[in-house]
Design a protein around this motif. Sequence first.
Motif, PDB file in Angstrom:
ATOM      1  N   THR A  19     -84.424 114.815  -0.405  1.00 34.15           N
ATOM      2  CA  THR A  19     -83.681 114.621   0.834  1.00 34.15           C
ATOM      3  C   THR A  19     -83.406 115.957   1.518  1.00 34.15           C
ATOM      4  OG1 THR A  19     -81.515 114.717  -0.282  1.00 34.15           O
ATOM      5  CG2 THR A  19     -82.578 112.553  -0.111  1.00 34.15           C
ATOM      6  N   CYS A  21     -80.791 117.561   4.538  1.00 37.93           N
ATOM      7  CA  CYS A  21     -79.638 117.361   5.411  1.00 37.93           C
ATOM      8  C   CYS A  21     -79.272 118.673   6.091  1.00 37.93           C
ATOM      9  CB  CYS A  21     -78.438 116.840   4.614  1.00 37.93           C
ATOM     10  SG  CYS A  21     -78.627 115.167   3.968  1.00 37.93           S
ATOM     11  N   ASP A  24     -78.354 119.098  13.424  1.00 32.63           N
ATOM     12  CA  ASP A  24     -79.502 118.976  14.315  1.00 32.63           C
ATOM     13  C   ASP A  24     -79.910 120.385  14.747  1.00 32.63           C
ATOM     14  OD1 ASP A  24     -79.435 116.263  14.165  1.00 32.63           O
ATOM     15  OD2 ASP A  24     -78.560 115.928  16.143  1.00 32.63           O
ATOM     16  N   LYS A  28     -84.904 120.946   9.627  1.00 33.31           N
ATOM     17  CA  LYS A  28     -85.280 119.893   8.689  1.00 33.31           C
ATOM     18  C   LYS A  28     -86.678 119.344   8.969  1.00 33.31           C
ATOM     19  CE  LYS A  28     -81.687 117.291   9.667  1.00 33.31           C
ATOM     20  NZ  LYS A  28     -82.650 116.483  10.379  1.00 33.31           N
ATOM     21  N   ARG A  50     -86.108 108.060   7.031  1.00 34.62           N
ATOM     22  CA  ARG A  50     -84.904 108.729   7.512  1.00 34.62           C
ATOM     23  C   ARG A  50     -83.718 107.787   7.457  1.00 34.62           C
ATOM     24  NH1 ARG A  50     -85.182 109.259  14.122  1.00 34.62           N
ATOM     25  NH2 ARG A  50     -85.401 107.035  14.598  1.00 34.62           N
ATOM     26  N   ASP A 108     -85.316 112.228   5.810  1.00 30.71           N
ATOM     27  CA  ASP A 108     -84.638 113.041   6.812  1.00 30.71           C
ATOM     28  C   ASP A 108     -83.211 112.518   6.926  1.00 30.71           C
ATOM     29  OD1 ASP A 108     -83.665 114.293   9.055  1.00 30.71           O
ATOM     30  OD2 ASP A 108     -85.424 113.902  10.295  1.00 30.71           O
ATOM     31  N   ARG A 109     -82.292 113.230   6.321  1.00 29.45           N
ATOM     32  CA  ARG A 109     -80.890 112.869   6.142  1.00 29.45           C
ATOM     33  C   ARG A 109     -80.757 111.850   5.014  1.00 29.45           C
ATOM     34  NH1 ARG A 109     -78.163 115.525   9.704  1.00 29.45           N
ATOM     35  NH2 ARG A 109     -78.876 115.847  11.841  1.00 29.45           N
ATOM     36  N   TYR A 110     -79.527 111.822   4.458  1.00 24.40           N
ATOM     37  CA  TYR A 110     -79.223 110.907   3.368  1.00 24.40           C
ATOM     38  C   TYR A 110     -77.724 110.662   3.406  1.00 24.40           C
ATOM     39  CZ  TYR A 110     -80.151 108.712  -1.175  1.00 24.40           C
ATOM     40  OH  TYR A 110     -80.304 107.813  -2.207  1.00 24.40           O
ATOM     41  N   SER A 113     -75.055 113.184   4.742  1.00 18.85           N
ATOM     42  CA  SER A 113     -74.745 113.306   6.170  1.00 18.85           C
ATOM     43  C   SER A 113     -73.623 112.349   6.560  1.00 18.85           C
ATOM     44  CB  SER A 113     -76.000 113.014   7.005  1.00 18.85           C
ATOM     45  OG  SER A 113     -77.003 113.969   6.757  1.00 18.85           O
ATOM     46  N   TYR A 179     -71.246 120.381   5.127  1.00 18.22           N
ATOM     47  CA  TYR A 179     -72.556 120.402   4.470  1.00 18.22           C
ATOM     48  C   TYR A 179     -72.588 121.465   3.377  1.00 18.22           C
ATOM     49  CZ  TYR A 179     -75.002 117.205   7.655  1.00 18.22           C
ATOM     50  OH  TYR A 179     -75.432 116.104   8.346  1.00 18.22           O
TER      51      TYR A 179
END
Length: 223
Positions: A19, A21, A24, A28, A50, A108-110, A113, A179
């Motif tokens: 994954t 994270c 934006d 990534k 994603r 893409d992200r998990y 996030s 994060y």
Amino acid sequence: MYKNKLYLPPHGTGGMLITFCGLDGCGKTTMIRRLSNHLQDLRKPVLLTRQPTSFMRESEIFRTYMDQSDHSSYDYRCLSLMAAGDRIQHIHKVILPALRAGQCVISDRYLYSWIANLRSRGYLRDHWPLEIASYMLRPDLAFFIDVPVQIAVERVRSREEERDRYIDMDLQYKLRHQYRSIARQNRGILLSSLEHEDDMFAKVLEYVERHRWMRNGNTGTSI
């Protein structure tokens, strides 16, 4: 609540879940593309996906929070619960079957996030996210790409389709902090987007190959 590590059960399959994270504009997409291409060149089966899914991303409540400054029409817990359901469905009906088939799933992200957004919006005393997280799956490798907020925003603004997009700057600073915190608390791999792209990707590959080597040595199988 959030001082404790998230409990995510292992997937127990022959596949690999990776994954990415971060904010934006953190890079990534570039790392995911390069890793996917690398694995496919090695003839490894890869599933790119994603979270949240397109179903959730296109909902009115999600678009309101993403695209507008006025969020008074919706409760953020409502959005979070909807997103949690979307993630659980996606994990058990998309990710898990692919892992059982021996694929390398790159997301893409998990859920990290999701947790970061809850924390950043002040929901620090809610206990339900930890319980919901226990129905999700532990990634084999969880990368967190760190980038200064201003650089991330400049990258987003450089995209023609997002030049005029609404961005909550205060939220971005809180998200960056969360994060980094989540990565430290949950054995995530923190990478700096200030590094040269090739250097950052070399680190991604190093972790991926190390994990594959350890699995092969322990089980005699490969992905």
